[in-house]
Design a protein around this motif. Structure first.
Motif, short mmCIF file in Angstrom:
data_model
loop_
_atom_site.label_atom_id
_atom_site.label_comp_id
_atom_site.label_asym_id
_atom_site.label_seq_id
_atom_site.Cartn_x
_atom_site.Cartn_y
_atom_site.Cartn_z
N ASN A 18 0.80 -1.22 0.00
CA ASN A 18 0.00 0.00 0.00
C ASN A 18 0.84 1.28 0.00
OD1 ASN A 18 -2.57 -1.31 0.07
ND2 ASN A 18 -2.23 -1.79 2.22
N VAL A 19 2.12 1.19 -0.36
CA VAL A 19 2.91 2.43 -0.45
C VAL A 19 2.37 3.30 -1.58
CG1 VAL A 19 4.99 1.33 0.46
CG2 VAL A 19 4.62 1.42 -2.02
N GLY A 20 2.69 4.57 -1.56
CA GLY A 20 2.19 5.49 -2.58
C GLY A 20 2.79 5.22 -3.95
N ASP A 21 2.06 5.61 -4.97
CA ASP A 21 2.54 5.42 -6.34
C ASP A 21 3.89 6.09 -6.57
OD1 ASP A 21 0.17 4.12 -6.76
OD2 ASP A 21 -0.73 5.65 -8.06
N GLN A 22 4.11 7.24 -5.90
CA GLN A 22 5.34 7.98 -6.10
C GLN A 22 6.54 7.35 -5.39
OE1 GLN A 22 5.37 10.58 -8.19
NE2 GLN A 22 3.18 10.23 -8.51
N ASP A 23 6.27 6.39 -4.50
CA ASP A 23 7.34 5.83 -3.67
C ASP A 23 7.77 4.43 -4.08
OD1 ASP A 23 7.32 8.12 -1.97
OD2 ASP A 23 5.53 7.32 -0.97
N VAL A 24 6.96 3.75 -4.87
CA VAL A 24 7.21 2.33 -5.09
C VAL A 24 8.53 2.07 -5.81
CG1 VAL A 24 5.77 2.34 -7.19
CG2 VAL A 24 6.25 0.18 -6.03
N LEU A 25 8.85 2.83 -6.84
CA LEU A 25 10.09 2.58 -7.57
C LEU A 25 11.31 2.93 -6.73
CD1 LEU A 25 9.17 3.75 -11.18
CD2 LEU A 25 9.15 1.45 -10.23
N LYS A 26 11.21 3.99 -5.94
CA LYS A 26 12.32 4.34 -5.04
C LYS A 26 12.58 3.21 -4.05
CE LYS A 26 11.55 7.15 -1.63
NZ LYS A 26 11.28 8.38 -0.85
N CYS A 27 11.52 2.64 -3.52
CA CYS A 27 11.68 1.54 -2.56
C CYS A 27 12.25 0.29 -3.24
CB CYS A 27 10.34 1.22 -1.91
SG CYS A 27 9.74 2.50 -0.80
N LEU A 28 11.81 0.02 -4.46
CA LEU A 28 12.37 -1.12 -5.19
C LEU A 28 13.87 -0.95 -5.40
CD1 LEU A 28 9.57 -1.73 -7.84
CD2 LEU A 28 10.43 -3.44 -6.21
N ARG A 29 14.29 0.27 -5.73
CA ARG A 29 15.72 0.52 -5.97
C ARG A 29 16.54 0.46 -4.67
NH1 ARG A 29 13.51 4.27 -9.99
NH2 ARG A 29 14.26 3.60 -12.06
N MET A 30 15.99 0.98 -3.59
CA MET A 30 16.76 1.10 -2.35
C MET A 30 16.73 -0.16 -1.49
SD MET A 30 15.86 5.00 -1.11
CE MET A 30 16.95 4.85 0.30
N LEU A 31 15.64 -0.91 -1.55
CA LEU A 31 15.43 -1.96 -0.55
C LEU A 31 15.47 -3.38 -1.09
CD1 LEU A 31 12.50 -0.25 1.40
CD2 LEU A 31 14.94 -0.17 1.91
N THR A 32 15.42 -3.56 -2.41
CA THR A 32 15.41 -4.92 -2.96
C THR A 32 16.70 -5.19 -3.73
OG1 THR A 32 14.45 -4.48 -5.16
CG2 THR A 32 12.93 -4.63 -3.29
N PHE A 33 16.89 -6.46 -4.08
CA PHE A 33 18.05 -6.87 -4.86
C PHE A 33 17.68 -7.19 -6.30
CE2 PHE A 33 19.28 -7.82 -0.47
CZ PHE A 33 20.53 -7.19 -0.42
N LEU A 34 16.53 -6.67 -6.75
CA LEU A 34 16.16 -6.86 -8.14
C LEU A 34 17.18 -6.16 -9.05
CD1 LEU A 34 12.29 -6.24 -8.10
CD2 LEU A 34 13.48 -8.44 -8.35
N PRO A 35 17.45 -6.70 -10.22
CA PRO A 35 18.36 -6.02 -11.16
C PRO A 35 17.85 -4.62 -11.46
CG PRO A 35 17.91 -8.26 -11.89
CD PRO A 35 16.98 -8.00 -10.76
N ILE A 36 18.75 -3.65 -11.46
CA ILE A 36 18.33 -2.27 -11.68
C ILE A 36 17.70 -2.11 -13.06
CG2 ILE A 36 20.53 -1.48 -12.63
CD1 ILE A 36 18.24 0.40 -10.15
N GLU A 37 18.12 -2.94 -14.03
CA GLU A 37 17.52 -2.87 -15.37
C GLU A 37 16.04 -3.24 -15.32
OE1 GLU A 37 21.81 -3.51 -15.45
OE2 GLU A 37 20.17 -4.71 -14.60
N GLN A 38 15.70 -4.22 -14.50
CA GLN A 38 14.30 -4.63 -14.38
C GLN A 38 13.46 -3.51 -13.76
OE1 GLN A 38 13.72 -8.32 -12.25
NE2 GLN A 38 11.52 -8.02 -12.06
N ILE A 39 14.03 -2.83 -12.78
CA ILE A 39 13.30 -1.73 -12.14
C ILE A 39 13.17 -0.55 -13.10
CG2 ILE A 39 13.27 -0.14 -10.18
CD1 ILE A 39 14.91 -2.23 -8.63
N ASP A 40 14.24 -0.28 -13.87
CA ASP A 40 14.18 0.82 -14.83
C ASP A 40 13.06 0.62 -15.85
OD1 ASP A 40 16.27 2.14 -13.63
OD2 ASP A 40 17.80 1.35 -15.00
N GLU A 41 12.76 -0.64 -16.18
CA GLU A 41 11.68 -0.92 -17.12
C GLU A 41 10.33 -0.48 -16.58
OE1 GLU A 41 11.84 -5.06 -17.93
OE2 GLU A 41 13.73 -4.98 -19.07
N MET A 42 10.23 -0.36 -15.25
CA MET A 42 8.96 0.02 -14.63
C MET A 42 8.75 1.53 -14.61
SD MET A 42 9.02 -2.55 -11.33
CE MET A 42 9.62 -4.24 -11.46
#
Length: 332
Positions: free
Chosen positions: A81-105
């Motif tokens: 339930n995090v805000g739409d503006q925060d989800v990608l920042k959290c994915l980049r800072m807190l997960t180990f997903l490849p940054i390329e996968q997050i950039d696609e989002m």
């Protein structure tokens, strides 16, 4: 606290958020003056949401890593339930997903952001509590939303047919009966598809799409008064939503180790029956205060879209795990 930890446990380094810098320096100074020893402090940038507020603070209290203080399901729901503006920042800072996968989002909008939130919630829950707890939380969330939509429709469908379409009370009851008969047939069909080896996540996406179509058809029937749209919505409802449970449970039996099936099926049942309790109540409140079924069908359709988002997130995280397994297999 720092002074006590230094004396009792030899703790000479304190980490904390940068808003605690002065307090931490006070601790190092107290240790220097009383013990003549050196102690150190290091601050970390705070994780703030788009409004500049600390993340992890809620109206009911802090979000803890300890499962006894914040159960894994609640932990999952917080990140879902995090805000739409925060989800990608959290994915980049807190997960180990490849940054390329997050950039696609970066270009994702609308319902796609819900899928990103599901991925975030799953990844963080798996990281903190383990993959099993993340799977259970994800399945329970899916069951909650599908159960709420299912039971709200089951309870109010006869009333909707009688009030909005002009059916008799008898024919209103027939709509529920037809949905039930179609639901029984759909369970047999989807169960066979599972037996044929089709992935549960694939079938759940199909069922979510069918459920959304059913809600849209019922909404259109209410707006136009067309019986044909009502019957089409009834069929879609029976063929999709009423078949979800068999697919979810079959997926649990297929994917969860035998010794953990009981806990996983219990989480699914808890979500489903919570939805059964909440769905009709929410539908009743919307009907009472809006005076019509429009808001109710919109909310039910939104619940099914959430289920679809969970299914997409499950497929993405499942594919990532499969790729990792292949990479880690000798000779691959």
């Amino acid at each position: 606290d720092f002074y006590y930890l230094y004396q009792k446990y030899g703790c000479n380094m304190q980490f904390g958020g940068n808003d605690q810098w002065s307090n931490m320096l006070g601790g190092t100074e107290l240790i220097r003056r009383k013990l003549g020893k050196d102690a150190h402090a290091m601050t970390i940038t705070l994780l703030l949401n788009s409004e500049g507020k600390k993340m992890g603070k809620t109206a009911s209290g802090a979000v803890w890593l300890d499962p006894n203080k914040t159960p894994p399901y609640d932990f999952y729901q917080y990140w879902r339930n995090v805000g739409d503006q925060d989800v990608l920042k959290c994915l980049r800072m807190l997960t180990f997903l490849p940054i390329e996968q997050i950039d696609e989002m970066d270009s994702w909008e609308g319902s796609q952001l819900n899928t990103a939130k599901e991925i975030l919630a799953y990844e963080l829950t798996a990281l903190v509590h383990g993959q099993e707890e993340a799977e259970k939380a994800q399945a329970a969330a899916r069951a909650l939303f599908s159960g709420a939509g299912m039971q709200a429709t089951n309870v109010y469908l006869p009333l909707f047919a009688q009030r909005e379409i002009g059916f008799s009370l008898l024919m209103g009851g027939v709509t529920a009966a037809v949905a039930g008969v179609v639901g029984v047939a759909s369970r047999v069909l989807w169960g066979r598809r599972m037996a044929d080896g089709v992935r549960a996540s694939t079938l759940l996406l199909i069922l979510a799409a069918g459920a959304v179509c059913g809600a849209v058809l019922l909404l259109a029937a209410g707006q136009t008064g067309a019986p044909a749209l009502l019957w089409a919505g009834v069929v879609f409802h029976g063929a999709s939503v009423l078949g979800v449970n068999v697919v979810v449970m079959a997926g649990v039996l297929r994917e969860v180790p035998k010794e953990r099936v009981g806990a996983a099926s219990g989480a699914v049942s808890l979500g489903m029956y919570s939805g059964f309790a909440l769905g009709p109540l929410a539908m009743g409140l919307l009907l009472q205060y809006s005076g019509g079924f429009l808001a109710g069908w919109l909310c039910i359709g939104a619940a099914y879209l959430v289920c679809g988002g969970i299914g997409l997130a499950h497929r993405r995280t499942g594919s990532k795990r499969s790729e990792s397994a292949v990479v880690g297999t000798p000779g691959k």
